[in-house]
Design a protein around this motif. Sequence first.
Motif, mmCIF file in Angstrom:
data_model
loop_
_atom_site.group_PDB
_atom_site.id
_atom_site.type_symbol
_atom_site.label_atom_id
_atom_site.label_comp_id
_atom_site.label_asym_id
_atom_site.label_seq_id
_atom_site.Cartn_x
_atom_site.Cartn_y
_atom_site.Cartn_z
ATOM 1 N N THR A 32 0.851 -1.261 -0.036
ATOM 2 C CA THR A 32 -0.030 0.037 0.053
ATOM 3 C C THR A 32 0.903 1.302 -0.112
ATOM 4 O O THR A 32 0.458 2.171 -0.726
ATOM 5 C CB THR A 32 -0.688 -0.030 1.303
ATOM 6 N N LEU A 33 1.669 1.271 0.885
ATOM 7 C CA LEU A 33 2.807 2.403 0.902
ATOM 8 C C LEU A 33 3.462 2.638 -0.580
ATOM 9 O O LEU A 33 3.593 3.714 -1.142
ATOM 10 C CB LEU A 33 3.979 2.077 1.796
ATOM 11 N N GLU A 34 3.788 1.567 -1.371
ATOM 12 C CA GLU A 34 4.312 1.756 -2.584
ATOM 13 C C GLU A 34 3.184 2.263 -3.565
ATOM 14 O O GLU A 34 3.589 3.042 -4.472
ATOM 15 C CB GLU A 34 4.643 0.409 -3.031
ATOM 16 N N HIS A 35 2.112 1.812 -3.362
ATOM 17 C CA HIS A 35 0.814 2.336 -4.263
ATOM 18 C C HIS A 35 0.837 3.908 -3.985
ATOM 19 O O HIS A 35 0.670 4.622 -5.067
ATOM 20 C CB HIS A 35 -0.456 1.589 -4.325
ATOM 21 N N VAL A 36 0.743 4.111 -2.763
ATOM 22 C CA VAL A 36 0.587 5.782 -2.459
ATOM 23 C C VAL A 36 1.841 6.425 -2.802
ATOM 24 O O VAL A 36 1.650 7.657 -3.117
ATOM 25 C CB VAL A 36 0.295 5.912 -0.979
ATOM 26 N N THR A 37 2.997 6.062 -2.324
ATOM 27 C CA THR A 37 4.380 6.825 -2.806
ATOM 28 C C THR A 37 4.840 6.910 -4.094
ATOM 29 O O THR A 37 5.436 7.496 -4.582
ATOM 30 C CB THR A 37 5.196 6.683 -1.660
ATOM 31 N N GLY A 38 4.382 5.695 -4.997
ATOM 32 C CA GLY A 38 5.001 5.612 -6.385
ATOM 33 C C GLY A 38 4.371 6.926 -7.239
ATOM 34 O O GLY A 38 3.524 7.721 -6.680
ATOM 35 N N ARG A 39 5.289 7.446 -8.006
ATOM 36 C CA ARG A 39 4.919 8.465 -9.027
ATOM 37 C C ARG A 39 3.306 8.587 -9.251
ATOM 38 O O ARG A 39 2.841 9.673 -9.045
ATOM 39 C CB ARG A 39 5.785 8.333 -10.056
ATOM 40 N N TRP A 40 2.926 7.634 -10.145
ATOM 41 C CA TRP A 40 1.539 7.816 -10.354
ATOM 42 C C TRP A 40 0.527 7.599 -9.292
ATOM 43 O O TRP A 40 -0.446 8.251 -9.499
ATOM 44 C CB TRP A 40 1.281 6.731 -11.478
ATOM 45 N N GLY A 41 0.748 6.737 -8.209
ATOM 46 C CA GLY A 41 -0.109 6.789 -7.349
ATOM 47 C C GLY A 41 -0.449 8.124 -6.700
ATOM 48 O O GLY A 41 -1.375 8.423 -6.302
ATOM 49 N N GLY A 42 0.714 8.634 -6.114
ATOM 50 C CA GLY A 42 0.671 9.896 -5.350
ATOM 51 C C GLY A 42 0.010 10.912 -6.256
ATOM 52 O O GLY A 42 -0.639 11.811 -5.674
ATOM 53 N N LEU A 43 0.455 11.174 -7.607
ATOM 54 C CA LEU A 43 -0.141 11.867 -8.326
ATOM 55 C C LEU A 43 -1.758 12.042 -8.528
ATOM 56 O O LEU A 43 -2.488 12.924 -8.667
ATOM 57 C CB LEU A 43 0.488 12.295 -9.656
ATOM 58 N N THR A 44 -1.946 10.756 -8.653
ATOM 59 C CA THR A 44 -3.675 10.349 -8.727
ATOM 60 C C THR A 44 -4.188 10.741 -7.628
ATOM 61 O O THR A 44 -5.239 11.304 -7.745
ATOM 62 C CB THR A 44 -3.713 8.675 -9.135
ATOM 63 N N LEU A 45 -3.832 10.307 -6.255
ATOM 64 C CA LEU A 45 -4.291 10.520 -5.090
ATOM 65 C C LEU A 45 -4.566 12.275 -4.925
ATOM 66 O O LEU A 45 -5.594 12.619 -4.560
ATOM 67 C CB LEU A 45 -3.637 10.198 -3.969
ATOM 68 N N GLY A 46 -3.484 12.714 -5.468
ATOM 69 C CA GLY A 46 -3.580 14.387 -5.310
ATOM 70 C C GLY A 46 -4.449 14.960 -6.332
ATOM 71 O O GLY A 46 -5.237 16.117 -5.947
ATOM 72 N N ALA A 47 -4.600 14.462 -7.487
ATOM 73 C CA ALA A 47 -5.443 14.897 -8.462
ATOM 74 C C ALA A 47 -6.773 14.764 -7.965
ATOM 75 O O ALA A 47 -7.885 15.546 -8.060
ATOM 76 C CB ALA A 47 -5.179 14.377 -9.872
#
Length: 143
Positions: A32-47
């Motif tokens: 889960t940490l990888e999904h959240v902090t990976g490039r696309w995961g973090g940007l997707t959550l932010g968007a």
Amino acid sequence: MDDDRAGDARPAPGDGRPAFDVFSRLCPSRGTLEHVTGRWGGLTLGALYEGRLRFSELRRRVDGVSEKMLSQTLHALERDGLVRREARPVTPPHVDYELTPLGRAVAERLLGLIELVEGRMPEVVAARARYDAERSGPTRGGR
């Protein structure tokens, strides 16, 4: 003495550690940490913190992500309970994505980190320039 429990995701009760330990190689929180902090995961959550978006809107907002990577990212975040997918039965079909309450809580903290990094970029750029200048000079010590 080697302790086989060292890699367990759930420690024995009363040992003072949380039930999940991201530093343990077997702990599911690592994924889960990888999904959240990976490039696309973090940007997707932010968007998605900005509000509900359709796939095409999300892809435009997360500049540079391929359709395949965004789809994989959304599936992972949905599986982790951070994103909700809603398919509306219209023609053509519309699929919306939004954060769950858990996803909002994670995104809030992530956005704090993003704001910190963006705000301190002049320092980062200066550090990179110093680093590159030091490394491009004469060879030192056999390096």
